[in-house]
Design a protein around this motif. Structure first.
Motif, short mmCIF file in Angstrom:
data_model
loop_
_atom_site.label_atom_id
_atom_site.label_comp_id
_atom_site.label_asym_id
_atom_site.label_seq_id
_atom_site.Cartn_x
_atom_site.Cartn_y
_atom_site.Cartn_z
N SER A 1 -0.32 0.52 -4.93
CA SER A 1 -1.02 -0.37 -4.00
C SER A 1 -1.61 -1.53 -4.78
O SER A 1 -2.16 -1.34 -5.86
N PHE A 2 -1.46 -2.73 -4.25
CA PHE A 2 -2.12 -3.90 -4.85
C PHE A 2 -2.03 -5.07 -3.89
O PHE A 2 -1.28 -5.03 -2.91
N GLU A 3 -2.83 -6.09 -4.17
CA GLU A 3 -2.78 -7.31 -3.37
C GLU A 3 -2.68 -8.49 -4.31
O GLU A 3 -3.24 -8.48 -5.40
N ILE B 1 0.69 2.78 -11.01
CA ILE B 1 -0.20 1.74 -11.52
C ILE B 1 -1.38 2.42 -12.21
O ILE B 1 -2.08 3.23 -11.61
N SER C 1 0.82 -1.21 0.00
CA SER C 1 0.00 0.00 0.00
C SER C 1 0.86 1.27 0.00
O SER C 1 1.77 1.41 0.81
N ALA D 1 -1.33 -5.95 -12.98
CA ALA D 1 -1.30 -4.51 -12.73
C ALA D 1 -0.44 -3.92 -13.82
O ALA D 1 0.62 -4.46 -14.14
N ASN E 1 -4.15 -12.23 -12.37
CA ASN E 1 -4.35 -10.79 -12.20
C ASN E 1 -3.17 -10.02 -12.74
O ASN E 1 -2.05 -10.53 -12.78
N LYS F 1 -5.61 -2.19 -13.02
CA LYS F 1 -5.48 -3.45 -12.31
C LYS F 1 -6.68 -4.32 -12.66
O LYS F 1 -7.76 -3.79 -12.92
#
Lengths: 255, 328
Positions: free
Chosen positions: B23-25, B212, B7, B205, B203, B215
């Protein structure tokens, strides 16, 4: 934090490569022999024997010091090659501390150099020396300490360079002057001002002097050792600590 | 718990911002593609996640461990394949992997088995005792993937894994990588600038200039930019165009032998289309937008498809030669 496994990997790897790379083994043995017999042999005829020994005998501790100097520096600056060829990244990203990597590098340089010094030492009967077991053991012990000191110094140097373009700089401006100004080739006790100063700050001076102390303890005059053995050992030991610390710090900061 | 959680991660060099509040997961057991042109900030991001680089600000956790506060924990949980080769070329394939196993604290009695397993996984077991310098570029890459999974990491990072490889090596490397999530439960995080490779990711990004810009799954991203095209070959173009316009209020265009019809909803439109024009239809195909179109749409420029040229290989051999020469 120091991890035994990291030291193990660094030392085992260096050893394996040392044994496999025949040319390296050959050249590190051949260089001192060339100096001893081609340079020493010639000067032996020019320099009169004094203090009960001839020039070749005087040169012998210096040649052992040279063997250690070259071998330990080569081994330490393998750090530069590891950076250049990428393997360093593999070690840096592993869950081990950088201190362990530095200590591993210093130890592998030490062991490899001491072995080579031991091989050269075995020439002593051909030069007219009679060494006791104690003297042989003492030479190897001093060699080990000197090798560790020089390896640690090599690591400090290696952290400042990123490519092998620096190799000839290190050779010509650090290694060769260190050799010449160490008392290996000629007595350094009565050199003029600046040279005397450079000699006194040269770590190898104390290594070569310690070797003289062990190999001809009764030597006196300009051909003999300049300092007491205890001083040599104390200086080498302190320098080993300082260089290891500096090497670790520099390596942690610069990789 | 996501395998990777990032994040507001930022990396600044003086005035230059290499990575800008991303930010990404990444969910566990998935393949995540980090996509962007060269210099977009992909490698910088990977370096921060692997704890090789300290972020300027923001947070990142890998396998639940904080990348700044628990670097050792993070390092134990991950395997990495860097852009450039990091193998020791003088050692054999087996030795390279075995030393890696020691460095990563694999228990002594499991080391040999795990090394053998990894070598079999990438099909290099038969050549395990050869020095790595005899390996081709593709084999080295495979060996690096094998090395990265020897210690059974939870997460595998791959930085441009197929850069400079020939198509065949690329395909076989891909086969190994895509097997990892299903067979070993490994999460894969990879960077690439090859759009076709990104298609297999769960997934994606897309990063450009350190930010980014999109996404989602490849399908979501492609849907985001609009329509599919249905190409249809007919016996009578005039009649077909008239029917499609009048009855379906779609707008067919003549494209060579075919009609191209922009639709939303893709193949779901095909049955109705065929019913409408009946016997006039000869053949139908559908074309979806590619990730390249997505990138083009988002940035107004095509992603550079640049191959590593052979000069790098030449440089390597010159270095090797000089290294040997200098040592004498």
């Amino acid at each position: 934090m120091i991890e035994g496994r990291a030291i193990h990997v660094v030392v085992a790897r260096e050893f394996k490569k040392f044994i496999r790379e025949k040319s390296r083994l050959f050249s590190t043995i051949a260089r001192p022999l060339i100096w001893l017999f081609l340079v020493g042999g010639g000067l032996n005829r020019l320099v009169p024997a004094g203090d009960g020994m001839n020039y070749l005998q005087f040169f012998f501790p210096g040649i052992i010091g040279m063997t250690i100097l070259f071998s330990a520096i080569f081994s330490a600056i393998s750090i530069i090659w590891d950076k250049e060829f990428g393997y360093m990244k593999e070690m840096l990203v592993a869950p081990v501390s950088r201190t362990s990597i530095v200590i591993g590098k210093a130890l592998s340089g030490t062991i490899v150099s001491t072995i080579q010094a031991g091989i050269i030492l075995m020439l002593f009967p051909f030069l007219g020396f009679k060494l006791s077991i104690l003297q042989i053991g003492g030479t190897l012990a001093v060699g080990f300490l000197l090798a560790f000191t020089i390896s640690a110094l090599g690591i400090v140097i290696a952290t400042f360079y990123d490519s092998f373009e620096s190799f000839s700089v290190i050779m010509n401006f650090i290694v060769m002057p260190m050799f010449f100004l160490s008392g290996a080739m000629y007595p350094v006790s009565d050199l003029p001002g600046i040279l005397k100063f450079l000699t006194n700050i040269n770590p190898l001076t104390y290594g070569v002097d310690a070797l003289k102390n062990v190999i001809f303890p009764t030597g006196t005059g300009s051909m003999g050792p300049d300092f007491p053995l205890s001083l040599d050992i104390a200086v080498l030991f302190s320098l080993a600590l300082v260089f290891t610390l500096a090497g670790t710090l520099a390596f942690r900061r610069r990789g | 718990m996501p395998a990777i959680k990032v994040s507001d991660l930022t990396k600044r060099y003086n005035s230059f911002t290499a990575v800008d509040r991303i930010s990404f997961e990444v969910p566990e057991g998935t393949i995540f593609g980090f996509l962007g042109p060269n210099g977009a900030g992909k490698t910088t991001t990977i370096s921060m996640l692997c704890t090789l680089l300290r972020p300027t600000s923001g947070e990142a956790s890998v396998n639940g461990y904080d990348c700044i506060r628990e670097p050792s924990r993070v390092r134990e949980s991950i395997g990495i394949v860097f852009q450039e080769t990091t193998l020791d070329k003088d050692l054999t394939a087996f030795e390279n992997l075995y030393y890696h196993a020691i460095l990563y604290n694999v228990q002594r009695h499991r080391r040999k088995d795990l090394v053998r397993k990894a070598l079999r996984f990438v099909g290099l077991y038969d050549r395990k005792d050869e020095p790595v310098k005899r390996f081709s570029g593709g084999m080295k890459r495979r060996l690096e993937v094998a090395r990265a999974v020897v210690h059974q990491p939870r997460i595998l990072f791959l930085d441009e894994p197929t850069l400079g490889l020939d198509p065949q090596s690329r395909t076989s490397l891909w086969e190994f990588i895509t097997r990892l999530p299903s067979e070993e439960g490994v999460t894969v995080f990879m960077t690439t600038h090859y759009m076709d490779e990104a298609e297999v990711c769960h997934n994606i990004a897309i990063i450009d200039n350190g930010r980014i810009i999109a996404k989602g799954s490849p399908d979501e991203l492609k849907k985001g930019i609009g329509s599919d095209l249905i190409y249809i070959k007919v016996t009578d173009k005039e009649e077909a165009v008239r029917l499609i316009r009048d009855r379906l209020s779609l707008n067919p265009l003549r494209k060579g032998e075919e009609l191209s019809i922009p639709v939303t909803g893709g193949e779901a439109c095909i049955p109705e289309l065929i019913r409408t024009i009946g016997d006039l239809a000869v053949s139908v195909r559908i074309q979806r937008p590619t990730l390249n179109d997505v990138f083009l749409n988002l940035t107004g420029k095509a992603i550079r498809e640049e191959e590593q040229d052979s000069s790098d290989t030449i440089k390597d051999s010159i270095r090797e030669y000089r290294r040997r020469f200098d040592r004498r």
